[in-house]
Scaffold this motif. Structure first.
Motif, PDB file in Angstrom:
ATOM      1  N   PRO A 196       4.540 -14.521  -1.475  1.00  0.00           N
ATOM      2  CA  PRO A 196       3.627 -12.973  -1.818  1.00  0.00           C
ATOM      3  C   PRO A 196       3.186 -12.736  -0.770  1.00  0.00           C
ATOM      4  O   PRO A 196       2.261 -13.401   0.106  1.00  0.00           O
ATOM      5  N   ALA A 197       3.221 -11.220  -0.346  1.00  0.00           N
ATOM      6  CA  ALA A 197       2.688 -10.774   1.213  1.00  0.00           C
ATOM      7  C   ALA A 197       1.129 -10.873   1.244  1.00  0.00           C
ATOM      8  O   ALA A 197       0.655 -11.325   2.298  1.00  0.00           O
ATOM      9  N   LEU A 198       0.401 -10.864  -0.142  1.00  0.00           N
ATOM     10  CA  LEU A 198      -0.848 -10.961   0.155  1.00  0.00           C
ATOM     11  C   LEU A 198      -1.286 -12.440   0.730  1.00  0.00           C
ATOM     12  O   LEU A 198      -2.292 -12.675   1.408  1.00  0.00           O
ATOM     13  N   TRP A 199      -0.716 -13.122   0.100  1.00  0.00           N
ATOM     14  CA  TRP A 199      -0.953 -14.924   0.088  1.00  0.00           C
ATOM     15  C   TRP A 199      -0.420 -15.256   1.657  1.00  0.00           C
ATOM     16  O   TRP A 199      -1.076 -15.803   2.464  1.00  0.00           O
ATOM     17  N   ARG A 200       0.396 -14.461   2.110  1.00  0.00           N
ATOM     18  CA  ARG A 200       1.248 -14.612   3.509  1.00  0.00           C
ATOM     19  C   ARG A 200       0.156 -14.322   4.317  1.00  0.00           C
ATOM     20  O   ARG A 200      -0.106 -14.885   5.356  1.00  0.00           O
ATOM     21  N   ALA A 201      -0.396 -13.096   4.072  1.00  0.00           N
ATOM     22  CA  ALA A 201      -1.338 -12.336   5.200  1.00  0.00           C
ATOM     23  C   ALA A 201      -2.502 -13.257   5.037  1.00  0.00           C
ATOM     24  O   ALA A 201      -3.156 -13.407   6.219  1.00  0.00           O
ATOM     25  N   GLU A 202      -3.076 -13.846   4.022  1.00  0.00           N
ATOM     26  CA  GLU A 202      -4.299 -14.678   3.963  1.00  0.00           C
ATOM     27  C   GLU A 202      -3.956 -16.005   4.895  1.00  0.00           C
ATOM     28  O   GLU A 202      -4.801 -16.347   5.588  1.00  0.00           O
ATOM     29  N   GLU A 231      -4.702 -12.201  -4.239  1.00  0.00           N
ATOM     30  CA  GLU A 231      -3.706 -12.303  -5.312  1.00  0.00           C
ATOM     31  C   GLU A 231      -4.465 -12.063  -6.718  1.00  0.00           C
ATOM     32  O   GLU A 231      -3.833 -11.101  -7.500  1.00  0.00           O
ATOM     33  N   ASP A 232      -5.229 -12.994  -6.835  1.00  0.00           N
ATOM     34  CA  ASP A 232      -5.869 -12.761  -7.984  1.00  0.00           C
ATOM     35  C   ASP A 232      -6.809 -11.741  -8.124  1.00  0.00           C
ATOM     36  O   ASP A 232      -6.931 -11.007  -9.478  1.00  0.00           O
ATOM     37  N   ALA A 255      -7.667  -6.613 -11.299  1.00  0.00           N
ATOM     38  CA  ALA A 255      -7.509  -5.288 -10.975  1.00  0.00           C
ATOM     39  C   ALA A 255      -6.374  -4.276 -11.916  1.00  0.00           C
ATOM     40  O   ALA A 255      -6.654  -3.466 -12.489  1.00  0.00           O
ATOM     41  N   THR A 256      -5.331  -4.888 -11.678  1.00  0.00           N
ATOM     42  CA  THR A 256      -4.023  -4.408 -12.392  1.00  0.00           C
ATOM     43  C   THR A 256      -4.261  -4.530 -14.025  1.00  0.00           C
ATOM     44  O   THR A 256      -3.928  -3.641 -14.801  1.00  0.00           O
ATOM     45  N   ASP A 257      -4.725  -5.851 -14.223  1.00  0.00           N
ATOM     46  CA  ASP A 257      -4.986  -6.030 -15.871  1.00  0.00           C
ATOM     47  C   ASP A 257      -6.163  -5.165 -16.218  1.00  0.00           C
ATOM     48  O   ASP A 257      -6.003  -4.629 -17.472  1.00  0.00           O
ATOM     49  N   LYS A 258      -7.089  -4.871 -15.494  1.00  0.00           N
ATOM     50  CA  LYS A 258      -7.946  -3.777 -15.999  1.00  0.00           C
ATOM     51  C   LYS A 258      -7.685  -2.430 -16.142  1.00  0.00           C
ATOM     52  O   LYS A 258      -7.863  -1.913 -17.066  1.00  0.00           O
ATOM     53  N   PHE A 259      -6.755  -2.065 -15.261  1.00  0.00           N
ATOM     54  CA  PHE A 259      -6.503  -0.800 -15.191  1.00  0.00           C
ATOM     55  C   PHE A 259      -5.357  -0.574 -16.409  1.00  0.00           C
ATOM     56  O   PHE A 259      -5.527   0.235 -17.324  1.00  0.00           O
ATOM     57  N   SER A 260      -4.662  -1.817 -16.780  1.00  0.00           N
ATOM     58  CA  SER A 260      -3.752  -1.636 -17.881  1.00  0.00           C
ATOM     59  C   SER A 260      -4.498  -1.499 -19.174  1.00  0.00           C
ATOM     60  O   SER A 260      -3.902  -0.941 -20.034  1.00  0.00           O
ATOM     61  N   ALA A 261      -5.358  -2.331 -19.165  1.00  0.00           N
ATOM     62  CA  ALA A 261      -6.361  -2.335 -20.336  1.00  0.00           C
ATOM     63  C   ALA A 261      -7.006  -0.881 -20.714  1.00  0.00           C
ATOM     64  O   ALA A 261      -7.027  -0.411 -21.943  1.00  0.00           O
ATOM     65  N   ARG A 262      -7.577  -0.478 -19.816  1.00  0.00           N
ATOM     66  CA  ARG A 262      -8.232   0.869 -19.889  1.00  0.00           C
ATOM     67  C   ARG A 262      -7.209   1.823 -20.100  1.00  0.00           C
ATOM     68  O   ARG A 262      -7.608   3.081 -20.796  1.00  0.00           O
ATOM     69  N   PHE A 263      -6.064   1.821 -19.515  1.00  0.00           N
ATOM     70  CA  PHE A 263      -4.886   2.777 -19.753  1.00  0.00           C
ATOM     71  C   PHE A 263      -4.679   2.944 -21.101  1.00  0.00           C
ATOM     72  O   PHE A 263      -4.382   4.141 -21.823  1.00  0.00           O
ATOM     73  N   ARG A 264      -4.546   1.809 -21.849  1.00  0.00           N
ATOM     74  CA  ARG A 264      -4.210   1.510 -23.128  1.00  0.00           C
ATOM     75  C   ARG A 264      -5.409   2.141 -24.024  1.00  0.00           C
ATOM     76  O   ARG A 264      -5.015   2.806 -25.182  1.00  0.00           O
ATOM     77  N   LEU A 265      -6.550   1.921 -23.590  1.00  0.00           N
ATOM     78  CA  LEU A 265      -7.731   2.611 -24.234  1.00  0.00           C
ATOM     79  C   LEU A 265      -7.580   3.980 -24.215  1.00  0.00           C
ATOM     80  O   LEU A 265      -8.098   4.865 -25.160  1.00  0.00           O
TER      81      LEU A 265
END
Length: 266
Positions: free
Chosen positions: A147-153, A216-217, A222-232
Motif C-alpha cells: 500500500p502506497a502509505l506503507w511503502r512511503a513510510e 495507514e491506520d 479518519a475514513t471510519d470517522k467520516f463514514s460514521a458521521r456521514f451516516r448521522l
C-alpha cells in the motif's frame, strides 16, 4: 481420495494432497486452470482478511483466515512443483535458512543487548543476503506492491538510517506546509497537480513517522470517522422529512459541524 472423506481431522500434508488432487487431471477444472497471475489478487485479499481478523481480536476468524492464506501458499507452491521448479518443502527450507541466518544471537555466537541491536543486525544481514551494496539499493528493494502509505513510510525509514532525515518533527511539519503551498500553486497552473499531490501525501507520511503513528491506520480511522458521521448527517436529514440532495452544502455542513461538536463534547 476416499480416505480423505473419513478423517476426523486434517493437517498440512492433507492440504497439500487435496490441492494436488484438485489441480490434477480429473480434479477441478477451475483449480487446474489457475496461474500465479490469475490468483494474485486472491492472495492479497486473504492477507487483508487476516489483518481484519486480528483487528477484530477474533481467534476463530483468525484461524479461518490463516487457513485461507495457507491455502494460497500451498496452491502457488503446487503450481511451481508441477512446473518442476520447487515444492513446499523447498519453500520451507528457504525460510528456515533465512531465519537461522538472520538470528545469529540465537543460532550463532553474536551477543546483543537490546531489540534495537537485533533489528539493526537483521537489516545488515538482509542487505548482505540480497546483495544490496548501498542504502539506495535497500530503498529500491522496498516492494512497489505495498500500500502506497506503507511503502512511503518504509522508504523514509531506510533513508533515515543513513542520516537523510529531518532532525525533528518541526522539519517534517515545515515540509508538509511547503508541499501544501506547492499543490495550491499547481492548482493555479504553476506545476503538475498529480505530482504535487503525491509530494504532499509523502510529506504527510513523514509527519506520521515522526509521530510514531501508522499512516495507514490513521487514514483508516479518519475514513471510519467520516463514514460514521456521514451516516448521522443522513439520519438527521431523513428525520426532518427531507433527503440529502434537497439541502445545500452549507446546510449539510452545519449539521456536520453540530454532530462533530457533539461528539467532541461527549
Amino acid at each position: 481420495m476416499v480416505d480423505l472423506l473419513k478423517q476426523n481431522s486434517y493437517g498440512v500434508q492433507d492440504l497439500i494432497r487435496i490441492v494436488k488432487i484438485l489441480r490434477s487431471p480429473g480434479g477441478c477444472q477451475w483449480d487446474a486452470a489457475q496461474t500465479h497471475q490469475s490468483i494474485r489478487r486472491n492472495f492479497l485479499e486473504e492477507a487483508y482478511e487476516v489483518a481484519e481478523a486480528i483487528d477484530e481480536n477474533s481467534v476463530e476468524h483468525l484461524k479461518e483466515e490463516l487457513g485461507d492464506v495457507l491455502l494460497q501458499v500451498v496452491f502457488h507452491a503446487s503450481i511451481e512443483e508441477d512446473a518442476g521448479h520447487f515444492d513446499l518443502d523447498q519453500v520451507a527450507d528457504g525460510v528456515c535458512r533465512k531465519l537461522i541466518y538472520r538470528h545469529p544471537h540465537v543460532f550463532g555466537d553474536v551477543t546483543v543487548h537490546s531489540t534495537g541491536e537485533i533489528l539493526a543486525n537483521w537489516e545488515e544481514l538482509k542487505k548482505k543476503e540480497k546483495g544490496q551494496a548501498t542504502q539506495a539499493d535497500a530503498v529500491d528493494a522496498v516492494a512497489r506492491t505495498l500500500p502506497a502509505l506503507w511503502r512511503a513510510e518504509k522508504v523514509q525509514k531506510k533513508a533515515a538510517k543513513v542520516g537523510f532525515d529531518w532532525p525533528d518533527l518541526s522539519g517534517a511539519m515545515d515540509k508538509l506546509s511547503e508541499e501544501t503551498q506547492e499543490l495550491k500553486d499547481a492548482i493555479q497552473g504553476q506545476g503538475d497537480i498529480a505530482e504535487e499531490l503525491g509530494d504532499l501525501l509523502f510529506a504527510a507520511v513523514n509527519v506520521a513517522r515522526f509521530l510514531e503513528t501508522d499512516p495507514e491506520d490513521a487514514l483508516q480511522a479518519a475514513t471510519d470517522k467520516f463514514s460514521a458521521r456521514f451516516r448521522l448527517v443522513e439520519q438527521k436529514v431523513l428525520e426532518s422529512g427531507r433527503t440529502m440532495d434537497e439541502l445545500s452544502l452549507s446546510e449539510l455542513d452545519d449539521i456536520w459541524n453540530h454532530i462533530k461538536h457533539a461528539s467532541s463534547q461527549g
